[in-house]
Design a protein around this motif. Structure first.
Motif, PDB file in Angstrom:
ATOM      1  N   GLY A 188       6.706 -23.242 -45.814  1.00  0.00           N
ATOM      2  CA  GLY A 188       7.928 -23.925 -45.417  1.00  0.00           C
ATOM      3  C   GLY A 188       8.142 -23.894 -43.919  1.00  0.00           C
ATOM      4  N   HIS A 189       9.352 -24.273 -43.525  1.00  0.00           N
ATOM      5  CA  HIS A 189       9.713 -24.261 -42.118  1.00  0.00           C
ATOM      6  C   HIS A 189      11.137 -23.727 -41.985  1.00  0.00           C
ATOM      7  CE1 HIS A 189      10.535 -28.272 -43.803  1.00  0.00           C
ATOM      8  NE2 HIS A 189      11.579 -28.315 -43.029  1.00  0.00           N
ATOM      9  N   ARG A 190      11.791 -24.048 -40.882  1.00  0.00           N
ATOM     10  CA  ARG A 190      13.042 -23.370 -40.523  1.00  0.00           C
ATOM     11  C   ARG A 190      12.823 -21.856 -40.622  1.00  0.00           C
ATOM     12  NH1 ARG A 190      16.204 -27.566 -43.529  1.00  0.00           N
ATOM     13  NH2 ARG A 190      17.283 -25.961 -44.733  1.00  0.00           N
ATOM     14  N   THR A 225      21.098 -24.510 -46.303  1.00  0.00           N
ATOM     15  CA  THR A 225      20.808 -23.107 -46.027  1.00  0.00           C
ATOM     16  C   THR A 225      19.878 -23.028 -44.823  1.00  0.00           C
ATOM     17  OG1 THR A 225      18.761 -22.826 -47.303  1.00  0.00           O
ATOM     18  CG2 THR A 225      20.847 -22.702 -48.535  1.00  0.00           C
ATOM     19  N   ALA A 226      19.596 -21.802 -44.377  1.00  0.00           N
ATOM     20  CA  ALA A 226      18.703 -21.610 -43.231  1.00  0.00           C
ATOM     21  C   ALA A 226      17.240 -21.749 -43.625  1.00  0.00           C
ATOM     22  CB  ALA A 226      18.944 -20.232 -42.624  1.00  0.00           C
ATOM     23  N   TYR A 227      16.977 -21.850 -44.916  1.00  0.00           N
ATOM     24  CA  TYR A 227      15.593 -21.871 -45.399  1.00  0.00           C
ATOM     25  C   TYR A 227      15.132 -23.298 -45.680  1.00  0.00           C
ATOM     26  CZ  TYR A 227      16.419 -16.866 -46.299  1.00  0.00           C
ATOM     27  OH  TYR A 227      16.703 -15.542 -46.185  1.00  0.00           O
ATOM     28  N   ALA A 228      13.819 -23.456 -45.741  1.00  0.00           N
ATOM     29  CA  ALA A 228      13.239 -24.749 -46.122  1.00  0.00           C
ATOM     30  C   ALA A 228      11.858 -24.490 -46.712  1.00  0.00           C
ATOM     31  CB  ALA A 228      13.147 -25.685 -44.922  1.00  0.00           C
ATOM     32  N   LEU A 229      11.854 -23.890 -47.892  1.00  0.00           N
ATOM     33  CA  LEU A 229      10.577 -23.538 -48.509  1.00  0.00           C
ATOM     34  C   LEU A 229      10.253 -24.489 -49.648  1.00  0.00           C
ATOM     35  CD1 LEU A 229       8.192 -21.659 -48.391  1.00  0.00           C
ATOM     36  CD2 LEU A 229       9.407 -20.067 -49.882  1.00  0.00           C
ATOM     37  N   THR A 230      10.825 -24.275 -50.829  1.00  0.00           N
ATOM     38  CA  THR A 230      10.546 -25.166 -51.953  1.00  0.00           C
ATOM     39  C   THR A 230      11.845 -25.784 -52.453  1.00  0.00           C
ATOM     40  OG1 THR A 230      10.743 -23.414 -53.618  1.00  0.00           O
ATOM     41  CG2 THR A 230       8.570 -23.802 -52.690  1.00  0.00           C
ATOM     42  N   GLY A 231      11.683 -26.893 -53.139  1.00  0.00           N
ATOM     43  CA  GLY A 231      12.819 -27.562 -53.762  1.00  0.00           C
ATOM     44  C   GLY A 231      12.322 -28.388 -54.923  1.00  0.00           C
ATOM     45  N   GLY A 232      13.237 -28.759 -55.798  1.00  0.00           N
ATOM     46  CA  GLY A 232      12.856 -29.539 -56.961  1.00  0.00           C
ATOM     47  C   GLY A 232      13.881 -30.585 -57.304  1.00  0.00           C
ATOM     48  N   LEU A 233      13.432 -31.601 -58.017  1.00  0.00           N
ATOM     49  CA  LEU A 233      14.321 -32.661 -58.479  1.00  0.00           C
ATOM     50  C   LEU A 233      13.922 -33.054 -59.894  1.00  0.00           C
ATOM     51  CD1 LEU A 233      16.404 -35.008 -58.180  1.00  0.00           C
ATOM     52  CD2 LEU A 233      14.533 -36.375 -57.196  1.00  0.00           C
ATOM     53  N   TYR A 234      14.906 -33.082 -60.778  1.00  0.00           N
ATOM     54  CA  TYR A 234      14.719 -33.678 -62.101  1.00  0.00           C
ATOM     55  C   TYR A 234      15.529 -34.961 -62.141  1.00  0.00           C
ATOM     56  CZ  TYR A 234      12.091 -29.783 -63.913  1.00  0.00           C
ATOM     57  OH  TYR A 234      11.104 -28.862 -64.130  1.00  0.00           O
ATOM     58  N   SER A 235      14.809 -36.066 -62.229  1.00  0.00           N
ATOM     59  CA  SER A 235      15.445 -37.377 -62.175  1.00  0.00           C
ATOM     60  C   SER A 235      14.511 -38.403 -62.779  1.00  0.00           C
ATOM     61  CB  SER A 235      15.763 -37.763 -60.728  1.00  0.00           C
ATOM     62  OG  SER A 235      16.222 -39.101 -60.649  1.00  0.00           O
ATOM     63  N   ARG A 236      15.101 -39.440 -63.392  1.00  0.00           N
ATOM     64  CA  ARG A 236      14.314 -40.592 -63.821  1.00  0.00           C
ATOM     65  C   ARG A 236      14.785 -41.845 -63.106  1.00  0.00           C
ATOM     66  NH1 ARG A 236      14.476 -39.340 -70.259  1.00  0.00           N
ATOM     67  NH2 ARG A 236      16.595 -38.755 -69.665  1.00  0.00           N
TER      68      ARG A 236
END
Length: 992
Positions: free
Chosen positions: A954-956, A908-919
């Motif tokens: 964020g950026h972008r 997307t054009a945005y780059a604010l927050t993101g998350g990951l659920y992983s082990r």
């Protein structure tokens, strides 16, 4: 014999020596070689880093779908050690090169861990556990069945837990009466004992269990408990409430007493509850229970345990800055346990004491105290965990005491959290079993009285918030309120009542201003009840800006020339005033912005953080630092105010965000024109009032409520040098464009600090803990009705777990409570106004065309509420995957691989927050380097950034400028000037 410690200690030692003799030659199962490599447990006790990896691997193992995954994760967690740990005679990597090899080694690893689990879990089902339970009964040992499963994440799971409990009780009721009689186990000093005892987890009976809303929690839990009690009463069976995380203690205790005060259960003779000796308030809880039991006139069981949640509870309380409710030293818990042993045994005419411990001294203390009190041996019992401390189990049975084993029953997957807790307990430095059977500490030391160490509460406000405020002190966040505490809930409720009486008032702008407003009235309304007027304020119009600017400029030099220490002190005074007015401010947000209790409270805490943090940062810039240390020259870096700042604030964080922008500009020495959102004019008024009361000169900071046209005029004003904005992408870009145009009389390039929107994604891979992932995604997309720029609006799920995740997510969303913001039960409240509601509903219609609606609660709730909506089968080119919605609408996307998931997340054009659920360590490492967002959250919700700990931005197209709550933010409101002086004079250099 008396209870005089001087006389009791010799008996404790003598009894302890007798128990040690009876258990001689035996070893706890954990420390023998029944399961996988003995090297693993030895290394876990020596190496904390390895121990963490080991337990994390055990935790993830049941969720892995194929054997190749098992091998891959073993390599990720252990590297070269994996061969040694799992006993392979050749490298796992080589073995896994073929499908057959992967299956062989994966099955072997899984089998070895499952074998370990069978040491602690009596069976995968009650039917499978029955032979074990019957064997225990035949050995003269009672049992307490615990159906494994942590907290339910939706109401369907809570119903399923209730149904499993009912079925298990009935099945035990069919089988247990046929067993041979055992007088030791079937009667105590108060009468007959049921053969069946069942331990219940209250958090599994209600997915939304929350101390902030006692009434709803009680109704839901009691409705599911009553059928269990009805069955237990006819069998008969004993029902024991397990004690769980520290936050739920008061709620569980209250549910227990209220339920067993209900008329049908007031005479229920076999109720019980566990209490944890590691809590500092357990003595008080025992006294409450004893008084209640005496009034009820029916005995209860009190199971006294040390406590199994210390690690996680302690971390949570420290993270939140709350007063620690737990003893911080193991010795303190042991002292408290021994004190409670005496209290319970002295009251055995009222209660059935049950002592859960695997500690030789604790066992001996119980025996010695009971002996001193001359109690019959039937007056108490010991409880130990199935698979643990077998030598002590044997010793107590051999001594003729009633022993009950806490017997977990359930599949491996829900049993992992339980299993990891047992392993933590057994391998900790403080573990008694480790001390005796691994470290071989002498018996005299093991039986010595626990030493007393003063308890230091982790939440004592550290240096930096104690009035001295040294710049170098570590910054500590203002704690959010602990709504599990009755006084906190009462304070919030009282503030809401007080604020309700003030609704509809007109705010006098001239108390804050030098120039009178000339525009029309701005009215704010309660989003929960749109007809309810919150406040009225006169507004400013574009022609007013010139006068506002002149008034600000008249005060600019005096404020700029005040010492940094003075300006810092004003900000800290404002923080103090804000703390004192915390409840009133939070109540106002509930009514004006429709924020539920916790969200409103957190906004006030964050506002206080900004005041403290930016004050600290400015203090660190003074005096001017020297640059370099070369002889003959003096280089200094000076920071000076940029000039007039326009702050244009949003409504969704109506106090925190404007406080941060205004405070940073002020402490840097700048005058400020503050335009709050039209939807947050009342809370904006309170912010300016607090800052003026703290010492900001009237006129230097001006409260300028108004509409979008006023904002545009502030942006283009030639006198404005810095614009701090938080809001939508479209408005932010228009500000950047307008600010780039040179106006007549403008001599400075305007600086724009713009925090804008996001289209934030959470990735859920095939190794994720789905309990945590479901809970985190729901919180991230529904908290404050999705009206956060950091909110999750896309979840990208691995094909391997997509369907299971979506099913549980859907049920979790259906379990949320929707309502008015002033109701503490509400989890999803209203959106801000009718315009926002229409926009969100339009996007939901787009989603119906683009994808498959899985959950639609959009028509539920009062006022401007739009309930949460989940739409699956969304493709990358869909509008729901690209456009910011600003509401509780979640797009669900599939990913065939982790790399594809990252590609979709970044698409997307945005780059604010993101998350990951992983082990998966490999996936986590890859996300750190390739997930292109300003704030990445791993295995936690993606909202709720904390000042200083998670600087936000964020950026972008998500923004420009330094991160809010970070070390560089204040510098944006300053001009950096370097002064370089040659100090060499005719060969003489002064000493600096």
């Amino acid at each position: 014999m008396t209870l005089d410690p001087a006389l009791l200690e010799p008996r404790i030692r003598a009894i302890g020596e007798d128990l040690a003799s009876r258990s001689s030659g035996m070893s706890p199962g954990l420390f023998d070689s029944r399961w996988w490599s003995q090297a693993a447990i030895n290394l876990a006790m020596k190496d904390p880093a390895f121990k963490a990896q080991l337990f994390r691997f055990i935790d993830v193992l049941p969720s892995l779908k194929d054997d190749a995954q098992v091998v891959r994760l073993a390599e990720e967690y252990f590297g070269e050690l994996s061969d040694q740990l799992f006993g392979a005679q050749w490298g796992l990597k080589a073995l896994a090169a073929t499908t057959f090899g992967a299956a062989l080694s994966g099955k072997a690893i899984r089998h070895q861990v499952e074998q370990m689990a069978t040491s602690f879990i009596a069976g995968a089902s009650v039917d499978q556990a029955l032979p074990t339970l019957q064997r225990l009964w035949g050995q003269g040992r009672a049992f307490s069945v615990d159906l494994l499963g942590e907290a339910s994440v939706n109401e369907r799971e809570a119903d399923a837990y209730r149904d499993r409990c009912l079925a298990a009780l009935r099945r035990l009721g069919e089988v247990c009466p046929a067993w041979s009689s055992s007088p030791l186990l079937e009667r105590d000093h108060l009468g007959p004992l049921p053969r069946i005892q069942f331990s219940i987890k209250i958090s599994a009976l209600y997915s939304q269990l929350d101390p902030i809303d006692f009434e709803s929690s009680y109704r839901a839990v009691a409705a599911r408990l009553r059928p269990l009690l009805n069955v237990a009463g006819t069998l008969p069976a004993s029902i024991i409430f397990d004690m769980e995380q520290a936050e739920t203690k008061e709620l569980i205790l209250s549910i227990f007493m209220q339920l067993f005060d209900e008329e049908p259960y007031r005479t229920f003779p076999h109720a019980g509850i566990a209490l944890q000796a590691y809590r500092t308030d357990t003595q008080e809880d025992v006294r409450r229970l004893l008084a209640w039991t005496k009034a009820r006139q029916v005995p209860i069981t009190i199971r006294l345990v040390k406590g199994a949640y210390w690690d996680s509870d302690a971390i949570r309380y420290r993270q939140r800055g709350w007063p620690m409710p737990l003893f911080e030293q193991k010795s303190q818990t042991d002292v408290n346990y021994e004190s409670l042993v005496r209290v319970l045994l002295e009251q055995s005419h009222l209660i059935r004491p049950a002592f859960g411990t695997h500690n030789l001294r604790s066992l001996a203390v119980v025996e010695a105290v009971a002996e001193a009190l001359r109690l019959p041996t039937a007056a108490w019992e010991y409880q130990m965990i199935y698979g643990m401390a077998e030598p002590f189990q044997h010793a107590m049975s051999d001594r003729g005491r009633r022993l009950r084993l806490y017997a977990p029953v359930g599949a491996l997957l829900p049993g992992m959290a339980y299993l990891v807790r047992r392993l933590l307990e057994n391998t900790s430095n403080e573990s008694f079993l480790r001390k005796e059977y691994v470290e071989s500490q002498p018996l005299s030391l093991l039986l010595s009285p626990p030493g007393v160490v003063p308890n230091h509460a982790a939440s004592v406000r550290p240096t930096g918030h104690d009035g001295t405020h040294p710049a170098e002190a570590e910054f500590m966040n203002e704690p959010v309120s602990d709504f599990s505490r009755v006084p906190v809930r009462q304070a919030m409720a009282a503030a809401l009542d007080h604020r309700r009486a003030l609704l509809g008032q007109r705010l006098d702008v001239m108390k804050l201003a030098l120039h009178p407003p000339t525009g029309p009235d701005l009215s704010s309304f309660n989003p929960s009840r749109p007809g309810e007027l919150v406040s009225v304020v006169s507004s400013y119009q574009p022609p007013d800006v010139a006068s506002l600017v002149k008034a600000a400029e008249r005060h600019a030099d005096a404020w700029k020339e005040r010492s940094v220490a003075d300006r810092v002190a004003v900000m800290r005074k404002a923080a103090s005033l804000m703390r004192a007015q915390r409840w009133e401010l939070a109540a106002l947000e509930v009514y004006e912005e429709g924020k539920p209790w916790r969200e409103a409270d957190a906004d006030i805490a964050e506002a206080i953080d900004f005041l403290e943090y930016y004050a600290r940062d400015m203090a660190r810039l003074d005096p001017p630092p020297h640059l370099g240390r070369y002889p003959g020259e003096l280089n200094e870096l000076y920071w000076t105010a940029r000039g007039l700042t326009a702050v244009i604030a949003p409504w969704n964080f109506p106090l925190a965000i404007p406080t941060g922008m205004v405070a940073a500009a002020l402490v840097a020495g700048n005058p400020v024109l503050f335009k709050p959102s039209e939807r947050a004019s009342a809370i904006g008024y309170q912010l300016v009032r607090i800052l003026l009361d703290a010492g900001v000169p009237k006129g230097l900071l001006q409260y300028v409520p108004g509409g979008p046209d006023l904002g545009r005029e502030l942006v283009i004003s030639a006198a404005v040098r810095t614009i701090a904005f938080t809001g939508s992408k479209d408005v932010g870009l228009s500000i950047i464009e307008a600010a780039s145009t040179l106006q007549p009389g403008q001599h400075v390039v305007k600086r724009v600090i713009a925090e804008m929107g996001g289209k934030n994604a959470i990735i859920v891979d095939e190794t994720a803990d789905l309990d945590e992932a479901v809970t985190g995604v729901v919180q991230s997309f529904t908290s404050y009705a999705g009206q956060k720029c950091s909110a999750c609006s896309r979840v990208i799920v691995s094909d391997m777990v997509h369907d299971a995740f979506l099913d549980r997510l859907s049920d979790a969303v259906m379990s949320l409570r929707i309502g008015t913001a002033d109701d503490p039960a509400t989890q999803v409240g209203p959106v801000i106004d009718s315009r926002a509601k229409r926009r969100i509903l339009d996007y939901i219609e787009i989603g119906r065309r683009e994808g498959r609606v899985v959950v639609d609660r959009s028509t539920e709730g009062p006022g401007y509420t739009v309930g949460p909506v989940v739409i699956a089968d969304i493709e990358p080119n869909h509008r729901l995957a690209q456009e910011e919605i600003f509401g509780p609408v979640l797009a669900v996307m599939r990913a065939a691989s982790f790399e594809q998931a990252l590609h979709l997340a970044n698409g997307t054009a945005y780059a604010l927050t993101g998350g990951l659920y992983s082990r998966s360590p490999r996936h986590i490492a890859r996300a750190r380097e390739a997930f292109d967002v300003g704030n990445l959250y791993i295995n936690r919700a993606i909202t709720g950034a904390l000042v200083g700990r998670q600087p936000f931005g964020g950026h972008r197209l998500s923004g420009v400028g330094a991160k809010a709550g970070g070390d560089d933010y204040v510098k944006q409101f300053l001009v950096a000037r370097v002064v370089s002086e040659q100090t060499l004079r005719r060969g003489f250099v002064p000493t600096l």
